[in-house]
Design an enzyme around this catalytic site. Structure first.
Site, short mmCIF file in Angstrom:
data_model
loop_
_atom_site.label_atom_id
_atom_site.label_comp_id
_atom_site.label_asym_id
_atom_site.label_seq_id
_atom_site.Cartn_x
_atom_site.Cartn_y
_atom_site.Cartn_z
N HIS A 87 -19.80 -11.05 -14.11
CA HIS A 87 -18.96 -10.64 -12.98
C HIS A 87 -18.59 -9.16 -12.46
O HIS A 87 -19.54 -8.31 -12.61
CB HIS A 87 -17.80 -10.38 -14.11
CG HIS A 87 -17.26 -8.78 -15.44
ND1 HIS A 87 -17.58 -8.44 -15.03
CD2 HIS A 87 -18.82 -9.29 -17.00
CE1 HIS A 87 -17.62 -7.56 -16.29
NE2 HIS A 87 -18.45 -7.98 -16.78
N GLU A 121 -18.90 -12.10 -23.36
CA GLU A 121 -19.45 -11.39 -23.51
C GLU A 121 -20.12 -11.31 -25.26
O GLU A 121 -20.11 -11.68 -25.64
CB GLU A 121 -19.20 -10.38 -22.91
CG GLU A 121 -19.90 -8.38 -23.47
CD GLU A 121 -20.79 -8.39 -22.36
OE1 GLU A 121 -21.69 -8.99 -22.93
OE2 GLU A 121 -21.51 -7.82 -21.72
#
Length: 248
Positions: free
Chosen positions: A9, A87
């Site tokens: 990202h 994550e």
């Protein structure tokens, strides 16, 4: 030969503030939005298109993917979202400043927490509002599977089975696949693809918003991999990632 595109990202608001983020759902910064746009334009310039996309359950990865697909004129393709691409969970470190944490505990300790393979940070108590059991997006996931902290080994343990069971299947069917995820979930994939040692993965820096292309053989073994874009810019971005968690 198959091609797989991985994208971390774009810069998030907490990346910008040098905070441990983990499963905290923060938005892209203005720079992160620009990085996602640039990634989409770069992929378009290089002639890439996709049949299916994968992402995590976190906004910064979803928004990066949506921007990329918009730039490609492919907002209509199927997107599969999973917590398994989230994550790494940073436990009680989430929300803390990396430099301040390094000053308190020492750079070496923070480096171990951030980049070691099998040492997790301090865990969150289930009563903590930051714990994923408090987040409605995970309400359908068995409580025992939701982490209170993770090391990279834990992240690998949830990412690789998803690669094998879901993503690889689409690649082998000849579909053009893009995965928009996070620094550590992508490190898990790169470690697996390139058979990196625990020591080598410690040194792996994946920059935000820069497409990483893997060329794979018929058995999905890597032939080669490369980032798209200007080499000097890529190097600078990697150095920026490496410098996080150091005393300023």
């Amino acid at each position: 030969m198959y091609k797989l595109v991985l994208v971390r990202h774009g810069e998030s608001e907490w990346n910008k503030e040098n905070l441990f983020t983990g499963w905290t759902d923060v938005k892209l910064s203005d720079k992160g939005i620009d990085e996602a746009v640039e990634a989409g334009l770069l992929l378009k310039q290089e002639g890439y298109s996709f049949d299916i996309a994968f992402s995590s359950l976190l906004s910064r990865a979803n928004d990066t993917l949506n921007i990329i697909l918009r730039e490609l004129g492919q907002s209509y393709i199927s997107v599969k979202k999973t917590w398994r691409l989230n994550e790494r969970h940073y436990g009680a470190l989430q929300g803390l400043n990396k430099s301040e944490t390094a000053a308190k505990y020492g750079e070496d300790k923070v480096l171990i927490w951030r980049r070691s393979y099998d040492v997790p940070p301090m865990s969150l108590d289930e009563s903590d509002d930051r714990h994923p059991i408090k987040d409605p997006r995970y309400k359908h996931i068995p409580k025992r599977e939701l982490p209170s902290t993770e090391c990279l080994k834990d992240t690998v343990a949830r990412v690789i089975p998803y690669w094998t069971d879901e993503i690889a299947k689409e690649v082998l069917e000849g579909k053009k696949v893009i995965v928009a995820a996070h620094g550590n979930s992508l490190r898990a994939l790169v470690k697996y693809f390139d058979n990196l040692s625990e020591e080598d993965v410690l040194k792996l820096n994946i920059p935000t918003g820069i497409p990483l292309v893997y060329e794979l053989d018929k058995d999905l073994n890597p032939i080669k991999h490369y980032y798209l874009g200007d080499e000097s810019k890529i190097k600078k971005a990697m150095e920026s990632v490496a410098s996080q968690g150091k005393l300023k």
